[in-house]
Design a protein around this motif. Sequence first.
Motif, PDB file in Angstrom:
ATOM      1  N   VAL A  30      48.956  39.272  29.296  1.00  0.00           N
ATOM      2  CA  VAL A  30      49.286  37.856  29.168  1.00  0.00           C
ATOM      3  C   VAL A  30      50.774  37.729  28.852  1.00  0.00           C
ATOM      4  CG1 VAL A  30      48.716  37.744  26.701  1.00  0.00           C
ATOM      5  CG2 VAL A  30      48.525  35.694  28.091  1.00  0.00           C
ATOM      6  N   MET A  31      51.370  36.656  29.354  1.00  0.00           N
ATOM      7  CA  MET A  31      52.767  36.353  29.047  1.00  0.00           C
ATOM      8  C   MET A  31      52.826  34.916  28.528  1.00  0.00           C
ATOM      9  SD  MET A  31      56.152  36.035  31.478  1.00  0.00           S
ATOM     10  CE  MET A  31      56.368  37.769  31.740  1.00  0.00           C
ATOM     11  N   ILE A  53      44.871  38.666  23.815  1.00  0.00           N
ATOM     12  CA  ILE A  53      44.385  38.112  25.086  1.00  0.00           C
ATOM     13  C   ILE A  53      43.155  37.253  24.841  1.00  0.00           C
ATOM     14  CG2 ILE A  53      43.329  38.693  27.298  1.00  0.00           C
ATOM     15  CD1 ILE A  53      45.207  41.193  27.310  1.00  0.00           C
ATOM     16  N   LYS A  54      42.224  37.762  24.048  1.00  0.00           N
ATOM     17  CA  LYS A  54      40.995  37.004  23.762  1.00  0.00           C
ATOM     18  C   LYS A  54      41.307  35.711  23.011  1.00  0.00           C
ATOM     19  CE  LYS A  54      37.584  40.583  24.057  1.00  0.00           C
ATOM     20  NZ  LYS A  54      36.256  40.957  23.694  1.00  0.00           N
ATOM     21  N   LYS A  75      54.631  28.064  29.083  1.00  0.00           N
ATOM     22  CA  LYS A  75      53.496  28.479  29.903  1.00  0.00           C
ATOM     23  C   LYS A  75      52.811  29.666  29.274  1.00  0.00           C
ATOM     24  CE  LYS A  75      54.892  27.040  34.488  1.00  0.00           C
ATOM     25  NZ  LYS A  75      53.930  26.944  35.547  1.00  0.00           N
ATOM     26  N   VAL A  76      51.522  29.792  29.586  1.00  0.00           N
ATOM     27  CA  VAL A  76      50.751  30.986  29.278  1.00  0.00           C
ATOM     28  C   VAL A  76      50.242  31.487  30.621  1.00  0.00           C
ATOM     29  CG1 VAL A  76      48.815  31.989  28.018  1.00  0.00           C
ATOM     30  CG2 VAL A  76      50.037  30.036  27.038  1.00  0.00           C
ATOM     31  N   LEU A  77      50.592  32.722  30.955  1.00  0.00           N
ATOM     32  CA  LEU A  77      50.221  33.301  32.238  1.00  0.00           C
ATOM     33  C   LEU A  77      49.260  34.456  31.999  1.00  0.00           C
ATOM     34  CD1 LEU A  77      53.868  33.365  33.572  1.00  0.00           C
ATOM     35  CD2 LEU A  77      52.122  31.686  34.163  1.00  0.00           C
ATOM     36  N   PHE A  78      48.081  34.373  32.607  1.00  0.00           N
ATOM     37  CA  PHE A  78      47.047  35.401  32.457  1.00  0.00           C
ATOM     38  C   PHE A  78      47.020  36.259  33.718  1.00  0.00           C
ATOM     39  CE2 PHE A  78      45.794  31.886  29.762  1.00  0.00           C
ATOM     40  CZ  PHE A  78      45.384  32.513  28.596  1.00  0.00           C
ATOM     41  N   TYR A  79      47.021  37.591  33.541  1.00  0.00           N
ATOM     42  CA  TYR A  79      47.066  38.528  34.664  1.00  0.00           C
ATOM     43  C   TYR A  79      45.923  39.528  34.606  1.00  0.00           C
ATOM     44  CZ  TYR A  79      51.930  37.034  35.285  1.00  0.00           C
ATOM     45  OH  TYR A  79      53.063  36.298  35.496  1.00  0.00           O
ATOM     46  N   ARG A  82      48.160  43.032  37.511  1.00  0.00           N
ATOM     47  CA  ARG A  82      49.436  42.431  37.933  1.00  0.00           C
ATOM     48  C   ARG A  82      49.269  41.229  38.866  1.00  0.00           C
ATOM     49  NH1 ARG A  82      52.864  47.823  39.266  1.00  0.00           N
ATOM     50  NH2 ARG A  82      52.314  48.901  37.371  1.00  0.00           N
ATOM     51  N   ARG A  83      48.061  40.722  38.990  1.00  0.00           N
ATOM     52  CA  ARG A  83      47.789  39.553  39.817  1.00  0.00           C
ATOM     53  C   ARG A  83      47.569  38.368  38.881  1.00  0.00           C
ATOM     54  NH1 ARG A  83      42.908  37.481  41.619  1.00  0.00           N
ATOM     55  NH2 ARG A  83      41.922  39.214  40.564  1.00  0.00           N
ATOM     56  N   LEU A  84      48.249  37.256  39.169  1.00  0.00           N
ATOM     57  CA  LEU A  84      48.129  36.065  38.333  1.00  0.00           C
ATOM     58  C   LEU A  84      46.737  35.461  38.466  1.00  0.00           C
ATOM     59  CD1 LEU A  84      49.570  34.028  36.455  1.00  0.00           C
ATOM     60  CD2 LEU A  84      50.231  32.770  38.516  1.00  0.00           C
TER      61      LEU A  84
END
Length: 128
Positions: A30-31, A53-54, A75-79, A82-84
């Motif tokens: 996560v980013m 992450i949880k 933003k919160v980006l979940f991967y 390496r795929r969004l």
Amino acid sequence: MKWFLVPAMLFLFSCKQTAVQQKLSVTDSVMVQFFNEDGLIYKAITSTEEPAIKKLSSFMDNRSVTPAKCGSSGKVLFYSDRRLLLDVTYHLISEECRYFTYTMDGRLLHVAMSNEAADFLTSLREGP
């Protein structure tokens, strides 16, 4: 025999995941990005730690809200591999403007941000 069916049915219904929970269940990183007043990223934090992450994933499943007219805070980006998986914009400007926005199954959703989520994001922004 009937007395056994009721608890079994309750268990099955309670185990059913929502669409966002199901989608985010395979998240491996996560980013979290933080925007300045101009909407530019000034800080980003990444993690592959399962507890983080949880925790972030759990914040995405909340009641729907009507979006306010306010800027985004980040933003919160979940991967996964390496795929969004999910691109979430969060709004944390004020108490009146506290929610997450993301698209799920072609629908734009706005969900409430809990105080716990706001505190967590604020602590990440402020750092150690």
